[in-house]
Design an enzyme around this catalytic site. Sequence first.
Site, PDB file in Angstrom:
ATOM      1  N   HIS A 171       0.824  -1.202   0.000  1.00  0.00           N
ATOM      2  CA  HIS A 171       0.000   0.000   0.000  1.00  0.00           C
ATOM      3  C   HIS A 171       0.864   1.260   0.000  1.00  0.00           C
ATOM      4  O   HIS A 171       0.573   2.231  -0.685  1.00  0.00           O
ATOM      5  CB  HIS A 171      -0.909  -0.023   1.231  1.00  0.00           C
ATOM      6  CG  HIS A 171      -1.949   1.049   1.219  1.00  0.00           C
ATOM      7  ND1 HIS A 171      -3.256   0.808   0.876  1.00  0.00           N
ATOM      8  CD2 HIS A 171      -1.871   2.363   1.495  1.00  0.00           C
ATOM      9  CE1 HIS A 171      -3.934   1.922   0.931  1.00  0.00           C
ATOM     10  NE2 HIS A 171      -3.120   2.881   1.318  1.00  0.00           N
ATOM     11  N   HIS A 178     -10.289   2.588  -1.897  1.00  0.00           N
ATOM     12  CA  HIS A 178     -10.528   2.205  -0.511  1.00  0.00           C
ATOM     13  C   HIS A 178     -11.374   0.939  -0.542  1.00  0.00           C
ATOM     14  O   HIS A 178     -12.489   0.897  -0.060  1.00  0.00           O
ATOM     15  CB  HIS A 178     -11.227   3.346   0.235  1.00  0.00           C
ATOM     16  CG  HIS A 178     -10.806   3.463   1.649  1.00  0.00           C
ATOM     17  ND1 HIS A 178      -9.501   3.648   2.022  1.00  0.00           N
ATOM     18  CD2 HIS A 178     -11.485   3.415   2.804  1.00  0.00           C
ATOM     19  CE1 HIS A 178      -9.418   3.719   3.337  1.00  0.00           C
ATOM     20  NE2 HIS A 178     -10.616   3.571   3.840  1.00  0.00           N
TER      21      HIS A 178
END
Lengths: 258, 954
Positions: B226, B289
């Site tokens: 990430h 997300h």
Amino acid sequence: MKPRVLVLRAAGSNCDGETAFAFEKVGAHADLLHINRLLGGEVKLADYQILAIPGGFTYGDDISAGKILANQLKYQLADQMLDFHQQDKLIIGICNGFQVLVKAGLLPQVDVEADQSVTLTSNDSGKFEDRWVYLSIEATSTCVFTRNMPLLVYFPVAHAEGKFAVRDTAIRDRLYKQGQIVFRYCRPDGGEANYPDNPNGSVDGIAGICDPSGRVLGLMPHPERHIDATNHPQWTRLGLQREGDGVALFRNAVDYFA
Amino acid sequence: MITRIELALKRGYYDADAEKIRLSARDLGVESIRSVHYFRVFYLLGEIAAAEQKRIAAELLADAITDDFAVDRFLQQDAEQESWSVEVTYNRGVTDLVAQTTIKGIRDLGIEAVKEVKTARRYQIAGDLSDAQKDLIVQKLLLNRVIEHVRQPDETLFFPALDPEFRLVTVPLLDADTSELLRISKERDLFLNHVEMQTIQNHFRGIGREPTDIELEMVAQTWSEHCSHKTLTGLIEFDGRVIDNLLKQTVFRVTRELDLPWCVSVFKDNAGIIRFDDRYNVCFKVETHNHPSAMEPYGGANTGIGGVIRDPLGTGLGAKPIINTDVFCFGPVDLPHSELPKGVLHPKRVMQGVVAGVRDYGNRMGIPTSNGAVFFDERYVGNPLVYCGTVGLMPVDKCEKRVVSGDLIVVVGGRTGRDGIHGATASSGELHAESEGTWSGAVQIGNPIVEKKLVDTLLQARDRGLYRAITDCGAGGLSSAVGELAETTGAQVELETVPLKYHGLTYMEIWISEAQERMVIFVPPDKLDEALALFAAEDVEATVIGKVTDDRKIRLRYRGAVVGELDMEFLHNGMPRPVRKAHWQPPAIEEQVSDDPADLTPALHALLAAPNICSKEWVIRQYDHEVQGGSVLKPLVGVENDGPGDASITRPLLDSYRAVVLSNGLNPHYGLIDPYNMAASAIDEAVRNIIAVGGDPEHIAILDNFCWGNTDKPDRLGSLVRAAQACYDIAKIYRTPFISGKDSLNNEFQTEGGETIAIPPTLLISAIAVIDDARRVISMDLKKPGNLIYMVGVTRRELGGSHYYAYRGLSSAQVPGVDAEYARHLFKSLSQAIQQGAVRSCHDCSEGGLAVALAEMAFAGNLGAFIDARQVPCSSDVVQTDWLLFSESNSRFICEIEARRKSEFENALAECDFAEIGRVADEPVLSIMDLNGELVIEQDISKLKSSWQKTLKW
């Protein structure tokens, strides 16, 4: 001298910038001020001619729309508010600002002691909606802000709690009788509106009211979002170049002090 | 003492919350519900006098006109005795926004006795329900067990504050063998592989001590997929060739080689910055997300939009957020519950939750949501995708940060809680049937009003020069924010100074918490007092937590003890570069041929109603797309404000007609067949949307968001390499630099039966353009009977991945390609024609092809059209009318031209393929003649519109 407008901010206000822009466009001087500056005494309401409570979600509308800010005005700034009104000055509440005025005891009449007689509650659709609506301006209205405006205007609404409700029908009748109904949702031809022309199920399609003096106006639709021709959703087909329907409302306010 | 206050709408008021439950229960097959009543419940802790209880209820919580309330008893809204009552409340530690606001409201009434508040909601449901049905309703409709539970009568609601005993935890790593290293990685949810663990081991062997838990966490988080994008920046063996840093070789390279003067800051800050005018720049960032939204759609989407808003705010010295965009991919909303894999929320519930989450956060922030898309495919069932983007506006002299040793590190905004622990590392892994449980720590609930205050005050502080550097606390929390911002200098942080939501956090939790609505600023010591006063004046918490040093170390202290100390060099550059294998083999797809029906009207209706083409008005209307007052082209356009606009246009400065144009391109169905052409098509779609409204092809920047399956698998990574190569090839010729991007890999779901569901390769291209004069733009709705209709661009036999072939159940490998040099010329020519005012309306042909685009223009303008398909420019292999009408070939537009501008328009397009194909009709009917001159479609436009609108009319 330019009339001075206080655009009142609080946590979650969000139409403050365009409201100030609308006032400045028609010749006012607008200050964006946080409510803490009024509460702390650094700023006096008395230094202004117009109080504007803009749209937004003050304090998240977490309990009900506008409630916390309304209580701040009602319990902590009542004296200043009453003085302001008595001095022949103007107050406008748009969207969240309308919700605040109603819950603070500043509409339908300026009386913070009276029991609340009208409210704005959840839309019948059960959700937030953004759409443009036609509004008829009641010919009998005494409102300062709408003098000489065309009887049909086009503004957007954007809210989840905009359904105008009254405690009983006598209250509604009195509002009509005293010229306090200002805006009503209508069909494009001016006729009685059903959903979605009446976007929230308001009684009688009532979208905006004023106090008996006509100097306090609250409305759910956003006149500050129809200032430029290019705001109009169909300006590309209609070839619009003239100013938006909202400008006249702000100009009336400024002209009141001319 | 606990006071319980319950509220409900008085009889006679329509209770939408209750009605929603009743209708949704019917969706679940529970028909026997007679009535549902909904109650809001507040629990107040403190010694509160009866008169105060009454005041709180009457003057704060209840609406005088619409609400009934009761103190310490249940309201009975219904005469029915045979009803079932359920009360739902938040799990311990989950943010309760309404409770926080209630405390403020109670203080404003002058009541100090209330110490804490907790909210709940009660449902009273009448009807003959079995226990199984009750359980179904509770689990599927009334709560999400990740954040909520059914309140039990004896349950403790308020917990005493307890501070944990401080104990420094070290992790024995130095003598661990490989399997022990992997065990540690797994046990601590570090998501590090054995090579990475060995690298850490070697580093600490060099120092000669065991790492502490916080050091390991910080490394894991910095090295997570990430935060580091290690797969795409690592080494990839692609069919025998080594690619050293795929992103650098493709998307970064385009921008570097184009070297356009209006690109101000690219790929280095939290958002890419381009020039707007002499005084301002704009920046744009799109984030995903996905994992949190799969588990808790409302909270996940909430924090998704909340997080991306902080990206522009943390870019340069901070940009004012001015526009949001949202693109979602969901499973089919009509999926039977019986086909839903275990551990997965139903797509309809995910969609409703995600839309509500984005709505409630974006609307409260006062940012117009003006562009987006929704895409459905069954492979998104386990991994819905939630892309959120924000555009920011910033003065040209506020675009650079300066990190100076000796400056104070100040955390501003929300408090730190246990929310979102391990978001960065966990989002780098796959979801599986049990993820719901393990993920609960990673779910966050946003508080938009805290963030709004943060924006309001930070922009004032920026303009007064009160800080020199800023960044957001996103994934990885303070660890990531401070670690990245102070990379070149070093920093020391006193962890016990960080303001907490509640007691009980360990030093490590404080450091890695991903609690929302926090920013970190570096304040020069002589500006500190002014800065703190400014934040305090608007009730925004700001706290000094440390200082910038000059030893290139990050040093963490807690109650006087050093709990972690890491070299910035090791932290940021010590990660071993992974080598991954990639391979791409085009799938074997049978080339099937459709029959060519004599009547294509049913096909047109079916395509208009297809979920990926139909009206998204249900979503769009719930977003405020007008706030800030500068909307020029809204997402819905036309006579009744409900036609599908191509791109949104916004004037960020109300005294100027300079404007920002936004659009996007997304074609996952092409991706499974041909990822190269999928990427090429996505870029073409985003760019042509901007051209269609009158944008300038010389001033378009684009963003990439790759959402892929598990790229440890060579075929998945191979398809990503192909897509990235197309990004370079097409963007280079289109002269559209990439300015920012983000990837989300490992979007695969393991079902209970061990089956893996991978998402289709999904590249979102978002485009942003700046135009000089918004008064020259056009919309897609037909304007006037008698006007001429032109087709611009060439239609090819490209039905692979098309909606038409999906509808007919046919396959083809011929995904639409892009002839970039040709298209670039066409874009420039059409843009010139629009700038001259020669074009009355324009719509691009995308999903559903020419026929769908024509229908949309017609019903948006409430006007018919008469079209002769024989005139449409096409390649020689387009020998069937259905191919001509439904092929999704790129770089095509339909234009409406007034007869008097005919030659002007034709001159502008002289070197392009174009043809007059028909006219706007007087009758409200769309008529299309086929290649033989017979009517193949003849339909009232109101019927077409109704098909287009009915699918998602909820």
